[in-house]
Design an enzyme around this catalytic site. Sequence first.
Site, short mmCIF file in Angstrom:
data_model
loop_
_atom_site.label_atom_id
_atom_site.label_comp_id
_atom_site.label_asym_id
_atom_site.label_seq_id
_atom_site.Cartn_x
_atom_site.Cartn_y
_atom_site.Cartn_z
N PRO A 85 -50.28 -119.02 41.38
CA PRO A 85 -50.71 -119.70 42.52
C PRO A 85 -49.83 -120.93 42.82
CG PRO A 85 -51.93 -120.09 40.59
CD PRO A 85 -51.07 -118.83 40.14
N GLU A 86 -49.06 -121.16 42.26
CA GLU A 86 -47.97 -122.21 42.42
C GLU A 86 -47.17 -121.95 43.93
OE1 GLU A 86 -47.39 -121.64 38.01
OE2 GLU A 86 -48.16 -120.47 39.86
N VAL A 87 -47.05 -120.77 44.20
CA VAL A 87 -46.24 -120.42 45.40
C VAL A 87 -47.07 -120.94 46.61
CG1 VAL A 87 -44.80 -118.59 44.37
CG2 VAL A 87 -47.00 -118.16 45.40
N ARG B 2 -48.63 -123.51 46.90
CA ARG B 2 -48.31 -125.08 47.21
C ARG B 2 -46.95 -125.19 47.46
NH1 ARG B 2 -52.59 -124.28 43.67
NH2 ARG B 2 -54.54 -125.52 43.79
#
Length: 176
Positions: free
Chosen positions: A129-131, A133
């Site tokens: 899920p970092e991508v 953000r």
Amino acid sequence: MPTVLIEKQTPQITVLTLNRPERRNALTIGLLSELVAAIKIASDQPQERVIILRGAGAAFCTGLDLKEAADHTKAHATAEMVANTLVAISQTRLITVAAVHGAAVAGGAGIMSACDFVVAAQGTKIGYPEVRRGLVAGLVMTFLRRQVGERIVRLGVSRRRSRKGNRPCESCCCAG
């Protein structure tokens, strides 16, 4: 209560269970330290051949414990322990198997990616899920790229959503 349970299945197989089910096995400095120590103990046993990593409760691992990660005084130590853990998993002489269920996202997907093999239950949510953000999951991308190849990794993370394990994947675990 220990945050990593160690269970000898046979003299050759050890099961390590992430044991924070109330927090979906979110990673803390303490849990990561225990995991690295357990891997070292198993690796030091000459008869040992396999480590199976799994999570207690509803999820394999949902990444960093955001309460601990919010403490800026622990940020460097947390990043260092995540890196040390991924290296310990990937460089042990033992065969590592991630038995994944529920969710393996962020750091949990990183631990999964550092293992030699992954067995995922149907319906498992796997994602970085970092991508979403605008961040790069730099620590784990090295391991994912090693497992599935550079082009597939770029395709998968550029789609910016999680992959559910209930359908065959077109390219890789994160390309849904």
